[in-house]
Motif scaffolding. Structure first.
Motif, PDB file in Angstrom:
ATOM      1  N   LEU A 104      -5.384   6.525   1.340  1.00 45.16           N
ATOM      2  CA  LEU A 104      -4.832   5.552   0.520  1.00 45.16           C
ATOM      3  C   LEU A 104      -4.704   6.056  -0.913  1.00 45.16           C
ATOM      4  N   TYR A 133       0.343   5.321   1.226  1.00 44.24           N
ATOM      5  CA  TYR A 133      -0.485   6.349   1.737  1.00 44.24           C
ATOM      6  C   TYR A 133       0.215   7.545   1.748  1.00 44.24           C
ATOM      7  N   LEU A 176       3.858   7.163   3.154  1.00 39.27           N
ATOM      8  CA  LEU A 176       4.078   5.863   3.911  1.00 39.27           C
ATOM      9  C   LEU A 176       3.779   4.747   3.151  1.00 39.27           C
ATOM     10  N   GLN A 193       0.252  11.059   4.405  1.00 37.83           N
ATOM     11  CA  GLN A 193      -0.362  11.817   5.702  1.00 37.83           C
ATOM     12  C   GLN A 193      -0.056  13.309   5.687  1.00 37.83           C
ATOM     13  N   PHE A 199      -2.987   0.533  -3.794  1.00 38.09           N
ATOM     14  CA  PHE A 199      -2.583  -0.618  -3.344  1.00 38.09           C
ATOM     15  C   PHE A 199      -2.339  -1.818  -4.414  1.00 38.09           C
ATOM     16  N   PHE A 218       0.866  -1.221   0.107  1.00 36.58           N
ATOM     17  CA  PHE A 218      -0.126   0.245   0.116  1.00 36.58           C
ATOM     18  C   PHE A 218       0.840   1.278   0.070  1.00 36.58           C
ATOM     19  N   ASP A 257      -8.236   6.052  -2.509  1.00 34.66           N
ATOM     20  CA  ASP A 257      -8.910   7.371  -2.234  1.00 34.66           C
ATOM     21  C   ASP A 257      -8.643   8.620  -3.230  1.00 34.66           C
ATOM     22  N   LEU A 279      -4.221   9.780   7.322  1.00 35.97           N
ATOM     23  CA  LEU A 279      -3.539   8.824   6.316  1.00 35.97           C
ATOM     24  C   LEU A 279      -4.716   8.602   5.208  1.00 35.97           C
TER      25      LEU A 279
END
Lengths: 112, 116
Positions: free
Chosen positions: B45, B35, B90, B37, B48, B33, B59, B43
């Motif tokens: 997404l 992400y 991340l 932040q 993935f 995944f 998202d 966080l």
């Protein structure tokens, strides 16, 4: 849409002063609720997974509990090294739903 | 112990540059995944992947692409970096088995990207 709300945004405690952090969630068919700890400038570190209402998990001074609408992270007699941001996340049920929805976290400061 | 590593801790890039962020996990995890932040937003997404060469939008995929040529490696690509892509990125991975510890996502240390 899945939603996670954490409160309070920030919490300052004296060393040894116990308290609880709240995670309220709305999700279709909860498949797991996750707690993470994040130190400044670092990635989240996994703490607990809870799967069903009534479940509890403990690790040192931390205990996580789960109801159908919220989870609590209880911190007993905290130490300065417990200072961090605590993140809550949920995963919905259903095949292939790997996505986690995160709250914005509670920033915890323990004062010596 | 699960180990997820990211290629850089800090990056500074110029607007319009192509940026590559790389993530490697050493636990033979199926899922990986990416992400980002941001303060007050938590966080979110981006993308993935549940298998080599497979990817799914999260998202906020706009402005990003990903590549997974090997199971252990997942790359995030910013095709033309913009200032609103300044963020902490991340990477995470999970084993992928439903209903148990295999679902837990483990995170890397993060890459703080500044786009000027």
């Amino acid at each position: 849409e899945d939603q996670v709300t954490q409160s309070p945004e920030a919490l300052r405690l004296q060393e040894g002063e116990s308290s609880s952090l709240n995670c309220s969630y709305t999700v279709s068919g909860l498949r797991g609720l996750f707690w993470y700890r994040q130190d400044p400038g670092k990635g989240p570190e996994f703490l607990f997974t809870l799967y069903s209402a009534g479940e509890e998990k403990e690790k040192e001074r931390l205990k996580a509990t789960l109801t159908k609408k919220e989870s609590f992270l209880h911190i007993t007699a905290p130490k300065p090294e417990d200072s961090a941001t605590y993140l809550c996340a949920v995963r919905r049920g259903g095949f292939g739903n790997e996505k986690l929805t995160f709250g914005t976290g509670t920033r915890l400061t323990i004062i010596p | 112990d699960v180990k997820v590593t990211q290629s850089s801790r800090y990056l500074v890039k110029r607007t319009g540059e192509k940026v590559f962020l790389e993530c490697v996990q050493d636990m033979d995890h199926e899922n990986m995944f990416w992400y980002r932040q941001d303060p007050g937003l938590g966080l979110r997404l981006i993308y993935f992947s549940y298998d080599v060469k497979m990817k799914e939008k999260g998202d906020i995929p706009e402005g990003y692409s990903v590549s997974r040529e090997k199971k252990e490696r997942f790359s995030l690509i910013l095709e033309s970096a913009s200032t609103n892509q300044t963020s902490m990125y991340l990477c995470a991975s999970s084993f992928g088995l439903a209903g148990g510890p295999g679902e837990t996502q483990y995170f890397g240390p993060g890459t703080r990207l500044l786009v000027l």
